[in-house]
Design a protein around this motif. Structure first.
Motif, PDB file in Angstrom:
ATOM      1  N   THR A  65      15.977  16.661  -7.713  1.00 27.13           N
ATOM      2  CA  THR A  65      16.383  16.064  -6.508  1.00 27.13           C
ATOM      3  C   THR A  65      17.500  17.011  -5.646  1.00 27.13           C
ATOM      4  OG1 THR A  65      18.204  15.008  -7.857  1.00 27.13           O
ATOM      5  CG2 THR A  65      16.204  13.764  -7.480  1.00 27.13           C
ATOM      6  N   LYS A  66      17.922  17.761  -6.285  1.00 23.73           N
ATOM      7  CA  LYS A  66      18.972  18.899  -5.751  1.00 23.73           C
ATOM      8  C   LYS A  66      18.004  19.621  -4.496  1.00 23.73           C
ATOM      9  CE  LYS A  66      21.635  22.932  -6.589  1.00 23.73           C
ATOM     10  NZ  LYS A  66      22.211  23.908  -7.565  1.00 23.73           N
ATOM     11  N   TYR A  67      16.826  19.837  -4.941  1.00 25.32           N
ATOM     12  CA  TYR A  67      16.051  20.938  -4.063  1.00 25.32           C
ATOM     13  C   TYR A  67      14.721  19.875  -3.030  1.00 25.32           C
ATOM     14  CZ  TYR A  67      18.073  24.311  -6.854  1.00 25.32           C
ATOM     15  OH  TYR A  67      19.197  24.898  -7.462  1.00 25.32           O
ATOM     16  N   PHE A  68      14.570  19.108  -3.463  1.00 30.57           N
ATOM     17  CA  PHE A  68      13.385  18.223  -2.887  1.00 30.57           C
ATOM     18  C   PHE A  68      13.850  16.919  -2.488  1.00 30.57           C
ATOM     19  CE2 PHE A  68      11.162  21.255  -5.855  1.00 30.57           C
ATOM     20  CZ  PHE A  68      10.556  21.926  -4.826  1.00 30.57           C
ATOM     21  N   LYS A  69      13.502  16.471  -1.119  1.00 32.87           N
ATOM     22  CA  LYS A  69      13.702  15.228  -0.484  1.00 32.87           C
ATOM     23  C   LYS A  69      12.720  14.211  -1.091  1.00 32.87           C
ATOM     24  CE  LYS A  69      15.924  16.941   3.417  1.00 32.87           C
ATOM     25  NZ  LYS A  69      15.914  17.136   4.875  1.00 32.87           N
ATOM     26  N   GLU A  70      11.311  14.657  -0.995  1.00 36.31           N
ATOM     27  CA  GLU A  70      10.207  13.726  -1.220  1.00 36.31           C
ATOM     28  C   GLU A  70       9.529  14.300  -2.582  1.00 36.31           C
ATOM     29  OE1 GLU A  70       7.800  13.472   2.232  1.00 36.31           O
ATOM     30  OE2 GLU A  70       9.477  13.918   3.538  1.00 36.31           O
ATOM     31  N   ILE A  71       9.601  13.415  -3.466  1.00 37.93           N
ATOM     32  CA  ILE A  71       8.707  13.356  -4.613  1.00 37.93           C
ATOM     33  C   ILE A  71       7.803  12.099  -4.777  1.00 37.93           C
ATOM     34  CG2 ILE A  71       8.708  13.893  -7.162  1.00 37.93           C
ATOM     35  CD1 ILE A  71      11.821  14.758  -6.771  1.00 37.93           C
ATOM     36  N   SER A  72       6.549  12.642  -4.802  1.00 34.98           N
ATOM     37  CA  SER A  72       5.747  11.116  -4.710  1.00 34.98           C
ATOM     38  C   SER A  72       4.038  11.857  -5.519  1.00 34.98           C
ATOM     39  CB  SER A  72       5.258  10.847  -3.316  1.00 34.98           C
ATOM     40  OG  SER A  72       4.546  11.893  -2.466  1.00 34.98           O
ATOM     41  N   VAL A  73       3.539  10.711  -5.931  1.00 37.71           N
ATOM     42  CA  VAL A  73       2.166  10.731  -6.468  1.00 37.71           C
ATOM     43  C   VAL A  73       1.319  11.102  -5.209  1.00 37.71           C
ATOM     44  CG1 VAL A  73       0.194   9.995  -7.497  1.00 37.71           C
ATOM     45  CG2 VAL A  73       2.748   9.726  -8.743  1.00 37.71           C
ATOM     46  N   VAL A  74       0.616  11.806  -4.765  1.00 35.72           N
ATOM     47  CA  VAL A  74      -0.403  11.768  -3.698  1.00 35.72           C
ATOM     48  C   VAL A  74      -1.847  11.505  -4.000  1.00 35.72           C
ATOM     49  CG1 VAL A  74       1.300  13.371  -2.225  1.00 35.72           C
ATOM     50  CG2 VAL A  74      -0.730  14.236  -3.841  1.00 35.72           C
ATOM     51  N   SER A  75      -2.293  11.654  -5.180  1.00 37.62           N
ATOM     52  CA  SER A  75      -3.505  11.485  -5.808  1.00 37.62           C
ATOM     53  C   SER A  75      -3.479  11.207  -7.092  1.00 37.62           C
ATOM     54  CB  SER A  75      -4.331  12.707  -5.175  1.00 37.62           C
ATOM     55  OG  SER A  75      -5.722  12.620  -5.761  1.00 37.62           O
ATOM     56  N   THR A  76      -4.438  10.092  -7.556  1.00 34.01           N
ATOM     57  CA  THR A  76      -4.955   9.831  -8.675  1.00 34.01           C
ATOM     58  C   THR A  76      -6.543   9.691  -8.812  1.00 34.01           C
ATOM     59  OG1 THR A  76      -4.534   7.446  -8.533  1.00 34.01           O
ATOM     60  CG2 THR A  76      -2.664   8.752  -9.241  1.00 34.01           C
ATOM     61  N   GLY A  77      -6.871   9.717  -9.962  1.00 36.46           N
ATOM     62  CA  GLY A  77      -8.556   9.770  -9.945  1.00 36.46           C
ATOM     63  C   GLY A  77      -8.934   9.695 -11.499  1.00 36.46           C
ATOM     64  N   GLN A  78     -10.151   9.929 -11.601  1.00 40.84           N
ATOM     65  CA  GLN A  78     -10.919   9.500 -13.097  1.00 40.84           C
ATOM     66  C   GLN A  78     -11.700  10.699 -13.143  1.00 40.84           C
ATOM     67  OE1 GLN A  78     -10.275   6.978 -15.420  1.00 40.84           O
ATOM     68  NE2 GLN A  78      -8.511   6.394 -14.058  1.00 40.84           N
ATOM     69  N   LYS A  79     -11.514  11.363 -14.338  1.00 40.08           N
ATOM     70  CA  LYS A  79     -12.495  12.631 -14.706  1.00 40.08           C
ATOM     71  C   LYS A  79     -13.428  12.184 -15.884  1.00 40.08           C
ATOM     72  CE  LYS A  79     -12.394  17.590 -15.596  1.00 40.08           C
ATOM     73  NZ  LYS A  79     -11.602  18.476 -15.947  1.00 40.08           N
ATOM     74  N   GLN A  80     -14.476  12.527 -15.823  1.00 44.40           N
ATOM     75  CA  GLN A  80     -15.418  11.912 -17.157  1.00 44.40           C
ATOM     76  C   GLN A  80     -15.836  13.330 -17.950  1.00 44.40           C
ATOM     77  OE1 GLN A  80     -16.702   8.807 -17.644  1.00 44.40           O
ATOM     78  NE2 GLN A  80     -17.654   9.815 -19.651  1.00 44.40           N
ATOM     79  N   THR A  81     -15.545  13.300 -19.029  1.00 42.21           N
ATOM     80  CA  THR A  81     -16.097  14.408 -19.843  1.00 42.21           C
ATOM     81  C   THR A  81     -17.388  13.666 -20.697  1.00 42.21           C
ATOM     82  OG1 THR A  81     -14.739  13.788 -21.616  1.00 42.21           O
ATOM     83  CG2 THR A  81     -14.081  15.439 -19.965  1.00 42.21           C
ATOM     84  N   ALA A  82     -17.891  14.568 -21.548  1.00 42.11           N
ATOM     85  CA  ALA A  82     -18.928  13.981 -22.221  1.00 42.11           C
ATOM     86  C   ALA A  82     -18.667  12.825 -23.165  1.00 42.11           C
ATOM     87  CB  ALA A  82     -19.508  14.899 -23.238  1.00 42.11           C
ATOM     88  N   LYS A  83     -17.538  12.487 -23.479  1.00 44.78           N
ATOM     89  CA  LYS A  83     -17.174  11.291 -24.307  1.00 44.78           C
ATOM     90  C   LYS A  83     -16.315  10.509 -23.811  1.00 44.78           C
ATOM     91  CE  LYS A  83     -18.436  13.973 -28.695  1.00 44.78           C
ATOM     92  NZ  LYS A  83     -17.926  14.611 -29.884  1.00 44.78           N
ATOM     93  N   ILE A  84     -15.145  11.040 -22.887  1.00 44.59           N
ATOM     94  CA  ILE A  84     -13.976  10.277 -22.541  1.00 44.59           C
ATOM     95  C   ILE A  84     -13.802  10.134 -21.008  1.00 44.59           C
ATOM     96  CG2 ILE A  84     -12.708  10.433 -24.509  1.00 44.59           C
ATOM     97  CD1 ILE A  84     -10.784  12.363 -23.310  1.00 44.59           C
ATOM     98  N   THR A  85     -13.266   9.359 -20.459  1.00 48.11           N
ATOM     99  CA  THR A  85     -12.738   9.196 -19.101  1.00 48.11           C
ATOM    100  C   THR A  85     -11.196   9.526 -19.185  1.00 48.11           C
ATOM    101  OG1 THR A  85     -14.604   7.948 -18.354  1.00 48.11           O
ATOM    102  CG2 THR A  85     -12.646   7.963 -16.745  1.00 48.11           C
ATOM    103  N   MET A  86     -10.642  10.414 -18.451  1.00 48.18           N
ATOM    104  CA  MET A  86      -9.111  10.293 -18.391  1.00 48.18           C
ATOM    105  C   MET A  86      -8.705  10.317 -16.900  1.00 48.18           C
ATOM    106  SD  MET A  86      -9.135  14.646 -19.196  1.00 48.18           S
ATOM    107  CE  MET A  86     -10.401  14.535 -20.217  1.00 48.18           C
ATOM    108  N   THR A  87      -7.506  10.111 -16.533  1.00 54.23           N
ATOM    109  CA  THR A  87      -6.782  10.076 -15.229  1.00 54.23           C
ATOM    110  C   THR A  87      -6.373  11.475 -14.860  1.00 54.23           C
ATOM    111  OG1 THR A  87      -6.309   7.809 -15.821  1.00 54.23           O
ATOM    112  CG2 THR A  87      -5.013   8.892 -14.021  1.00 54.23           C
TER     113      THR A  87
END
Length: 103
Positions: A65-87
């Protein structure tokens, strides 16, 4: 100022279960630190909750917070591998407040 304090703070605020896969810094009109990561907890709701926990920890960290005014999540998604799905996620920290970050 060096980026060392920022790099030192990151592992202190990353919750267990999150893996950062990329970190980049852009020096442009708005300076920006980008944190990209993945999380797998076998529940997409819990995974998103953990991403939000990470975001809150960054916002509560005095180094960030000393250096950055804006801290935000700009993207989320799902990634599929052979056995699992992760965020997947991207968090952006923008608007360096004082001077420039030296590399």
């Amino acid at each position: 100022l060096y980026v060392t304090p920022l790099l030192d703070a990151i592992p202190r605020v990353v919750p267990k279960g999150i893996r950062l896969v990329n970190l980049s810094f852009k020096e442009e009109e708005k300076n920006e630190l980008i944190l990209e990561g993945i999380v797998y907890l076998a529940s997409s709701d819990k995974e998103l909750e953990l991403v939000n926990t990470f975001l809150l920890r960054l916002k509560d960290n005095s180094t960030f917070t000393k250096y950055f005014k804006e801290i935000s999540v700009v993207s989320t998604g799902q990634k599929q591998t052979a056995k699992i799905t992760m965020t997947t996620f991207i968090i952006s920290c923008q608007d360096y407040k004082k001077g420039k970050v030296m590399k």
